[in-house]
Design a protein around this motif. Structure first.
Motif, PDB file in Angstrom:
ATOM      1  N   ASP A   1       0.841  -1.196   0.000  1.00 38.84           N
ATOM      2  CA  ASP A   1       0.000   0.000   0.000  1.00 38.84           C
ATOM      3  C   ASP A   1       0.876   1.246   0.000  1.00 38.84           C
ATOM      4  OD1 ASP A   1      -1.845   1.992   0.292  1.00 38.84           O
ATOM      5  OD2 ASP A   1      -2.805   1.154   2.070  1.00 38.84           O
ATOM      6  N   VAL A   2       0.967   1.890  -1.158  1.00 39.92           N
ATOM      7  CA  VAL A   2       1.767   3.113  -1.279  1.00 39.92           C
ATOM      8  C   VAL A   2       0.916   4.366  -1.101  1.00 39.92           C
ATOM      9  CG1 VAL A   2       3.554   2.076  -2.735  1.00 39.92           C
ATOM     10  CG2 VAL A   2       1.555   3.134  -3.791  1.00 39.92           C
ATOM     11  N   ASN A   3      -0.399   4.211  -0.941  1.00 40.32           N
ATOM     12  CA  ASN A   3      -1.292   5.356  -0.829  1.00 40.32           C
ATOM     13  C   ASN A   3      -1.583   5.766   0.605  1.00 40.32           C
ATOM     14  OD1 ASN A   3      -1.641   5.602  -3.666  1.00 40.32           O
ATOM     15  ND2 ASN A   3      -2.990   3.838  -3.605  1.00 40.32           N
ATOM     16  N   ASP A   4      -1.491   4.846   1.544  1.00 39.94           N
ATOM     17  CA  ASP A   4      -1.782   5.140   2.943  1.00 39.94           C
ATOM     18  C   ASP A   4      -0.609   5.903   3.552  1.00 39.94           C
ATOM     19  OD1 ASP A   4      -2.370   5.203   5.636  1.00 39.94           O
ATOM     20  OD2 ASP A   4      -2.650   3.034   5.837  1.00 39.94           O
ATOM     21  N   PRO A   5      -0.844   7.113   4.068  1.00 34.57           N
ATOM     22  CA  PRO A   5       0.258   7.879   4.657  1.00 34.57           C
ATOM     23  C   PRO A   5       0.872   7.192   5.881  1.00 34.57           C
ATOM     24  CG  PRO A   5      -1.816   9.097   4.816  1.00 34.57           C
ATOM     25  CD  PRO A   5      -2.091   7.835   4.071  1.00 34.57           C
ATOM     26  N   GLN A   6       0.127   6.299   6.529  1.00 34.09           N
ATOM     27  CA  GLN A   6       0.643   5.528   7.655  1.00 34.09           C
ATOM     28  C   GLN A   6       1.294   4.230   7.203  1.00 34.09           C
ATOM     29  OE1 GLN A   6       0.589   6.600  10.868  1.00 34.09           O
ATOM     30  NE2 GLN A   6      -0.243   8.506  10.074  1.00 34.09           N
ATOM     31  N   GLY A   7       1.195   3.929   5.920  1.00 36.16           N
ATOM     32  CA  GLY A   7       1.704   2.679   5.383  1.00 36.16           C
ATOM     33  C   GLY A   7       3.207   2.702   5.148  1.00 36.16           C
ATOM     34  N   LEU A   8       3.714   1.561   4.767  1.00 36.43           N
ATOM     35  CA  LEU A   8       5.136   1.416   4.524  1.00 36.43           C
ATOM     36  C   LEU A   8       5.432   0.965   3.099  1.00 36.43           C
ATOM     37  CD1 LEU A   8       6.010  -0.285   7.916  1.00 36.43           C
ATOM     38  CD2 LEU A   8       6.504   2.061   7.239  1.00 36.43           C
ATOM     39  N   GLY A   9       4.455   1.120   2.218  1.00 37.14           N
ATOM     40  CA  GLY A   9       4.606   0.670   0.843  1.00 37.14           C
ATOM     41  C   GLY A   9       5.769   1.316   0.108  1.00 37.14           C
ATOM     42  N   ASN A  10       6.019   2.597   0.372  1.00 36.99           N
ATOM     43  CA  ASN A  10       7.138   3.268  -0.299  1.00 36.99           C
ATOM     44  C   ASN A  10       8.480   2.712   0.170  1.00 36.99           C
ATOM     45  OD1 ASN A  10       5.710   5.006  -2.051  1.00 36.99           O
ATOM     46  ND2 ASN A  10       5.203   6.313  -0.318  1.00 36.99           N
ATOM     47  N   ALA A  11       8.574   2.329   1.425  1.00 35.31           N
ATOM     48  CA  ALA A  11       9.801   1.697   1.921  1.00 35.31           C
ATOM     49  C   ALA A  11      10.025   0.369   1.215  1.00 35.31           C
ATOM     50  CB  ALA A  11       9.728   1.497   3.427  1.00 35.31           C
ATOM     51  N   VAL A  12       8.944  -0.371   0.976  1.00 32.44           N
ATOM     52  CA  VAL A  12       9.044  -1.654   0.282  1.00 32.44           C
ATOM     53  C   VAL A  12       9.506  -1.441  -1.154  1.00 32.44           C
ATOM     54  CG1 VAL A  12       7.726  -3.646  -0.535  1.00 32.44           C
ATOM     55  CG2 VAL A  12       7.388  -2.795   1.791  1.00 32.44           C
ATOM     56  N   LEU A  13       9.014  -0.402  -1.797  1.00 30.40           N
ATOM     57  CA  LEU A  13       9.472  -0.091  -3.160  1.00 30.40           C
ATOM     58  C   LEU A  13      10.972   0.194  -3.175  1.00 30.40           C
ATOM     59  CD1 LEU A  13       6.592   2.179  -4.534  1.00 30.40           C
ATOM     60  CD2 LEU A  13       7.131  -0.172  -5.188  1.00 30.40           C
ATOM     61  N   GLU A  14      11.446   0.912  -2.178  1.00 28.47           N
ATOM     62  CA  GLU A  14      12.878   1.201  -2.093  1.00 28.47           C
ATOM     63  C   GLU A  14      13.673  -0.078  -1.852  1.00 28.47           C
ATOM     64  OE1 GLU A  14      16.353   3.327  -2.309  1.00 28.47           O
ATOM     65  OE2 GLU A  14      14.336   3.990  -2.830  1.00 28.47           O
ATOM     66  N   LEU A  15      13.190  -0.943  -0.970  1.00 24.33           N
ATOM     67  CA  LEU A  15      13.864  -2.220  -0.726  1.00 24.33           C
ATOM     68  C   LEU A  15      13.951  -3.038  -2.011  1.00 24.33           C
ATOM     69  CD1 LEU A  15      12.268  -3.203   2.691  1.00 24.33           C
ATOM     70  CD2 LEU A  15      14.703  -2.727   2.271  1.00 24.33           C
ATOM     71  N   ASP A  16      12.863  -3.035  -2.771  1.00 23.18           N
ATOM     72  CA  ASP A  16      12.836  -3.776  -4.036  1.00 23.18           C
ATOM     73  C   ASP A  16      13.924  -3.273  -4.985  1.00 23.18           C
ATOM     74  OD1 ASP A  16      11.578  -5.759  -5.774  1.00 23.18           O
ATOM     75  OD2 ASP A  16      10.893  -4.031  -6.952  1.00 23.18           O
ATOM     76  N   SER A  17      14.155  -1.980  -5.006  1.00 22.90           N
ATOM     77  CA  SER A  17      15.181  -1.425  -5.892  1.00 22.90           C
ATOM     78  C   SER A  17      16.594  -1.813  -5.446  1.00 22.90           C
ATOM     79  CB  SER A  17      15.051   0.097  -5.972  1.00 22.90           C
ATOM     80  OG  SER A  17      15.509   0.705  -4.779  1.00 22.90           O
ATOM     81  N   LEU A  18      16.723  -2.304  -4.204  1.00 21.24           N
ATOM     82  CA  LEU A  18      18.022  -2.711  -3.661  1.00 21.24           C
ATOM     83  C   LEU A  18      18.181  -4.232  -3.615  1.00 21.24           C
ATOM     84  CD1 LEU A  18      18.136  -0.148  -0.724  1.00 21.24           C
ATOM     85  CD2 LEU A  18      19.399  -0.023  -2.890  1.00 21.24           C
TER      86      LEU A  18
END
Length: 90
Positions: A20-37
């Motif tokens: 979930d990249v839309n929820d401001p309380q979520g961690l979806g953006n962190a997961v996207l960054e991990l995926d890039s690494l």
């Protein structure tokens, strides 16, 4: 790292959805960054499958419900065998 790593994200205890990249309380953006690494994040229901050896690390992110004894035992066994965990609380 050129090597892929598997991070197992626990679900079933009120944890945020790792996709979930839309929820401001979520961690979806962190997961996207991990995926890039080269970190692949997989969903994990510990009560259904335990903690598989394919997990390079387990992520327990902000659970709001207590784990069952069998789930805690599965995680403890994984850690005792040299596994790794990242536990995030509010």
């Amino acid at each position: 790292s050129d090597e892929d790593h598997t991070l197992c994200w626990t679900l079933g205890h009120g944890e945020p959805d790792p996709e979930d990249v839309n929820d401001p309380q979520g961690l979806g953006n962190a997961v996207l960054e991990l995926d890039s690494l080269n970190y692949k994040v997989e969903r994990l229901i510990v009560g259904a499958e335990g903690v598989p050896s394919r997990c390079d690390a387990v992520i327990v992110a902000r659970p709001s419900l207590d784990w069952l004894p069998a789930e805690r035992d599965a995680l403890a066994s994984y850690l005792a065998a040299g596994g790794r965990a990242l536990v995030l609380f509010e």
